[in-house]
Write an enzyme that holds these catalytic residues in place. Structure first.
Site, PDB file in Angstrom:
ATOM      1  N   CYS A 175       5.188   2.710  -2.112  1.00  0.00           N
ATOM      2  CA  CYS A 175       4.258   3.820  -1.870  1.00  0.00           C
ATOM      3  C   CYS A 175       3.997   4.577  -3.165  1.00  0.00           C
ATOM      4  CB  CYS A 175       4.922   4.738  -0.853  1.00  0.00           C
ATOM      5  SG  CYS A 175       4.152   6.343  -0.804  1.00  0.00           S
TER       6      CYS A 175
HETATM    7  N1  LIG Z   1       3.777   6.171   5.474  1.00  0.00           N
HETATM    8  C1  LIG Z   1       3.054   6.452   4.425  1.00  0.00           C
HETATM    9  O1  LIG Z   1       3.407   7.268   3.575  1.00  0.00           O
HETATM   10  C2  LIG Z   1       1.743   5.783   4.215  1.00  0.00           C
HETATM   11  C3  LIG Z   1       1.449   4.643   4.881  1.00  0.00           C
HETATM   12  N2  LIG Z   1       0.292   3.985   4.641  1.00  0.00           N
HETATM   13  C4  LIG Z   1       0.013   2.773   5.397  1.00  0.00           C
HETATM   14  O2  LIG Z   1      -1.134   2.141   4.891  1.00  0.00           O
HETATM   15  C5  LIG Z   1      -1.911   1.577   5.943  1.00  0.00           C
HETATM   16  C6  LIG Z   1      -3.318   2.092   5.847  1.00  0.00           C
HETATM   17  O3  LIG Z   1      -3.328   3.465   6.226  1.00  0.00           O
HETATM   18  P1  LIG Z   1      -4.699   4.249   6.435  1.00  0.00           P
HETATM   19  O4  LIG Z   1      -5.448   4.263   5.142  1.00  0.00           O
HETATM   20  O5  LIG Z   1      -4.405   5.556   7.064  1.00  0.00           O
HETATM   21  O6  LIG Z   1      -5.394   3.331   7.510  1.00  0.00           O
HETATM   22  P2  LIG Z   1      -6.890   2.954   7.683  1.00  0.00           P
HETATM   23  O7  LIG Z   1      -7.410   2.345   6.447  1.00  0.00           O
HETATM   24  O8  LIG Z   1      -6.994   2.188   8.942  1.00  0.00           O
HETATM   25  O9  LIG Z   1      -7.548   4.390   7.864  1.00  0.00           O
HETATM   26  C7  LIG Z   1      -7.503   5.027   9.073  1.00  0.00           C
HETATM   27  C8  LIG Z   1      -8.573   6.090   9.160  1.00  0.00           C
HETATM   28  O10 LIG Z   1      -8.042   7.288   8.662  1.00  0.00           O
HETATM   29  C9  LIG Z   1      -8.827   7.733   7.555  1.00  0.00           C
HETATM   30  N3  LIG Z   1      -7.868   8.271   6.582  1.00  0.00           N
HETATM   31  C10 LIG Z   1      -6.937   7.623   5.860  1.00  0.00           C
HETATM   32  N4  LIG Z   1      -6.236   8.477   5.120  1.00  0.00           N
HETATM   33  C11 LIG Z   1      -6.741   9.700   5.404  1.00  0.00           C
HETATM   34  C12 LIG Z   1      -6.457  10.991   4.953  1.00  0.00           C
HETATM   35  N5  LIG Z   1      -5.517  11.217   4.025  1.00  0.00           N
HETATM   36  N6  LIG Z   1      -7.176  12.011   5.450  1.00  0.00           N
HETATM   37  C13 LIG Z   1      -8.150  11.809   6.357  1.00  0.00           C
HETATM   38  N7  LIG Z   1      -8.471  10.603   6.817  1.00  0.00           N
HETATM   39  C14 LIG Z   1      -7.782   9.558   6.342  1.00  0.00           C
HETATM   40  C15 LIG Z   1      -9.589   6.532   7.066  1.00  0.00           C
HETATM   41  O11 LIG Z   1     -10.812   6.871   6.472  1.00  0.00           O
HETATM   42  P3  LIG Z   1     -11.021   6.817   4.880  1.00  0.00           P
HETATM   43  O12 LIG Z   1     -10.253   5.657   4.353  1.00  0.00           O
HETATM   44  O13 LIG Z   1     -12.490   6.693   4.715  1.00  0.00           O
HETATM   45  O14 LIG Z   1     -10.501   8.121   4.375  1.00  0.00           O
HETATM   46  C16 LIG Z   1      -9.811   5.778   8.355  1.00  0.00           C
HETATM   47  O15 LIG Z   1     -10.925   6.270   9.047  1.00  0.00           O
HETATM   48  C17 LIG Z   1      -1.195   1.933   7.236  1.00  0.00           C
HETATM   49  O16 LIG Z   1      -0.406   0.841   7.616  1.00  0.00           O
HETATM   50  C18 LIG Z   1      -0.304   3.106   6.847  1.00  0.00           C
HETATM   51  O17 LIG Z   1       0.877   3.158   7.617  1.00  0.00           O
HETATM   52  C19 LIG Z   1      -0.626   4.448   3.739  1.00  0.00           C
HETATM   53  C20 LIG Z   1      -0.373   5.565   3.020  1.00  0.00           C
HETATM   54  C21 LIG Z   1       0.819   6.373   3.257  1.00  0.00           C
HETATM   55  N1  LIG Z   2       2.275   5.500   0.824  1.00  0.00           N
HETATM   56  C1  LIG Z   2       2.359   4.244   1.268  1.00  0.00           C
HETATM   57  N2  LIG Z   2       3.327   3.943   2.168  1.00  0.00           N
HETATM   58  C2  LIG Z   2       3.356   2.712   2.621  1.00  0.00           C
HETATM   59  C3  LIG Z   2       2.447   1.731   2.195  1.00  0.00           C
HETATM   60  N3  LIG Z   2       2.716   0.598   2.856  1.00  0.00           N
HETATM   61  C4  LIG Z   2       3.743   0.878   3.655  1.00  0.00           C
HETATM   62  N4  LIG Z   2       4.144   2.145   3.505  1.00  0.00           N
HETATM   63  C5  LIG Z   2       5.245   2.838   4.158  1.00  0.00           C
HETATM   64  O1  LIG Z   2       6.480   2.424   3.562  1.00  0.00           O
HETATM   65  C6  LIG Z   2       7.409   2.109   4.606  1.00  0.00           C
HETATM   66  C7  LIG Z   2       8.498   1.173   4.114  1.00  0.00           C
HETATM   67  O2  LIG Z   2       9.299   1.850   3.173  1.00  0.00           O
HETATM   68  P1  LIG Z   2      10.538   1.184   2.417  1.00  0.00           P
HETATM   69  O3  LIG Z   2      11.041   2.273   1.548  1.00  0.00           O
HETATM   70  O4  LIG Z   2      11.519   0.798   3.469  1.00  0.00           O
HETATM   71  O5  LIG Z   2      10.059   0.009   1.642  1.00  0.00           O
HETATM   72  C8  LIG Z   2       6.505   1.523   5.672  1.00  0.00           C
HETATM   73  O6  LIG Z   2       7.114   1.467   6.934  1.00  0.00           O
HETATM   74  C9  LIG Z   2       5.325   2.481   5.619  1.00  0.00           C
HETATM   75  O7  LIG Z   2       5.523   3.652   6.346  1.00  0.00           O
HETATM   76  C10 LIG Z   2       1.482   2.071   1.233  1.00  0.00           C
HETATM   77  O8  LIG Z   2       0.670   1.255   0.782  1.00  0.00           O
HETATM   78  N5  LIG Z   2       1.479   3.345   0.800  1.00  0.00           N
END
Ligand SMILES: NC(=O)C1=CN([C@@H]2O[C@H](COP(=O)(O)OP(=O)(O)OC[C@H]3O[C@@H](n4cnc5c(N)ncnc54)[C@H](OP(=O)(O)O)[C@@H]3O)[C@@H](O)[C@H]2O)C=CC1
Ligand SMILES: Nc1nc2c(ncn2[C@@H]2O[C@H](COP(=O)(O)O)[C@@H](O)[C@H]2O)c(=O)[nH]1
Length: 327
Positions: A175
């Site tokens: 991340c």
């Molecule tokens: N656990 C973590 O810290 C994180 C996990 N992830 C993982 O990455 C994958 C993709 O995530 P994600 O981009 O949300 O999924 P998607 O690309 O499916 O986006 C989902 C929707 O949420 C919107 N969106 C995404 N981020 C934001 C935000 N910060 N504020 C408002 N709207 C938002 C997107 O629009 P638009 O893209 O146009 O903004 C889209 O419409 C998932 O599996 C997620 O779990 C990603 C980042 C952090």
């Molecule tokens: N900010 C982001 N978080 C992400 C992304 N892809 C996955 N994840 C999150 O990380 C955990 C796994 O964490 P780890 O420390 O055990 O390796 C996963 O479950 C998601 O919640 C990403 O691209 N960006």
């Protein structure tokens, strides 16, 4: 904000042992109406789980959550798992097509036992609306919603109907959210978990930042029912994704779900890719996790996971990167 800390900053304090052997310690957990061998679930990421691993985990009594990055395969996946008498546990996003997908499941009377709403910023109306949509059309499915990092978010998602919430914004190994946006629970994930758990009335999955098996016990201590892990499950024989050999050593890829490798484009990238040294068979890691957790329970002075909830702890230091590097 109260005192914060992360996994590496905490040591749990041993209590008098009540078992003769660590084998007596029970690591099983009830979650969503089923009992699983470990309070651990491999991350729903494309380089961590695929259909074959999901089948293996379900057959062996572990919890799994299939990722959502091959959406067209989900219907067949649910049918296949249920035809084998196993539970189906899938992920969804929040875009328009996902509403149609849930409608299609309802129309075909296909009810996954677990549905995880998986987006980066889960404290949002888009997740609240999706929880309500699923609960209306598939009321029997156990809904996990996330990801979040505050008690307000946990309360709102629970109030909307979520059966469990997933806590962790930015602590993951691949991340880069914490660096690119300045936000998240990176560096204080364990404290954020405690903060959220105090507000929760339903189970919490602690997601991201687990670097050692001891971190699983610490997560349980601070309120998790289940722990989602990516990096420790990457690099196995069974792990999906590319393999490369450098100087005779085998490495396997592990990339973020918001990385350009997942997205196929450099837009709103919040994840990176790394190469993980080959770790052998997945079952060996699961077995070692179970043994280590049995040992944790024995140090807690009990013979069940619940003993971990009671132990005392000390804070030993703090660092925001939890041992991670930027690239
Ligand atoms: N656990 C973590 O810290 C994180 C996990 N992830 C993982 O990455 C994958 C993709 O995530 P994600 O981009 O949300 O999924 P998607 O690309 O499916 O986006 C989902 C929707 O949420 C919107 N969106 C995404 N981020 C934001 C935000 N910060 N504020 C408002 N709207 C938002 C997107 O629009 P638009 O893209 O146009 O903004 C889209 O419409 C998932 O599996 C997620 O779990 C990603 C980042 C952090
Ligand atoms: N900010 C982001 N978080 C992400 C992304 N892809 C996955 N994840 C999150 O990380 C955990 C796994 O964490 P780890 O420390 O055990 O390796 C996963 O479950 C998601 O919640 C990403 O691209 N960006």
């Amino acid at each position: 904000m109260r005192k914060v800390f992360d996994y590496e900053d905490i040591q749990l304090i041993p209590a008098k042992c009540i078992v003769k052997s660590r084998k007596e310690c029970d690591t099983t957990i009830e979650f969503g109406g089923r009992r699983f061998r470990l309070p651990v679930v491999p991350a729903n990421m494309q380089t961590i789980i695929d259909e074959k691993i999901a089948l293996y985990l379900a057959e062996k009594g572990y919890f799994y959550i299939m990722h959502r990055f091959k959406p067209e395969k989900r219907i067949d996946f649910i049918k296949d798992m249920q035809a084998r008498g196993l539970y189906a546990s899938i992920s969804v996003g929040v875009k328009n097509g996902e509403y149609d997908f849930i409608q299609q499941l309802a129309d075909e009377n296909l009810v996954p036992e677990y549905i995880t709403i998986d987006i980066a910023h889960g404290h949002s109306d888009s997740v609240i609306d999706m929880i309500k949509h699923i609960k209306k059309l598939l009321p029997e499915s156990f809904v996990i919603a996330g990801n979040v990092g505050t008690p307000e978010a946990v309360r709102e998602l629970e109030h909307a109907g979520a059966d469990a919430t997933k806590v962790g914004i930015g602590p993951g190994k691949v991340c880069i959210t914490k660096i690119k946006t300045g936000f998240g629970t990176g560096g204080w994930q364990l404290a954020a978990l405690r903060w959220c758990a105090k507000a929760a009335t339903k189970p919490i999955i602690a997601d991201g930042g687990i670097r050692t098996h001891g971190d699983i016990a610490k997560s349980i201590r601070f309120g998790a029912s289940m722990v989602m892990i990516g990096s420790l499950f990457a690099g196995h024989e069974e792990s999906p994704g590319e393999t490369k050999i450098v100087d005779g050593k085998i490495y396997k890829e592990y990339f973020g779900s918001a990385s350009e490798f997942q997205k196929g484009e450099r837009r709103n990238v919040e994840g990176k890719k790394m190469w993980v040294e080959y770790k052998g068979r997945l079952q060996n890691t699961l077995t070692e996790m179970e043994e280590d957790l049995q040992s944790s329970i024995s140090y807690a002075g009990g013979n069940k996971l619940s003993a971990l909830r009671q132990v005392d702890y000390v804070i030993v230091k703090n660092s925001i990167f939890n041992g991670d590097k930027i690239y």
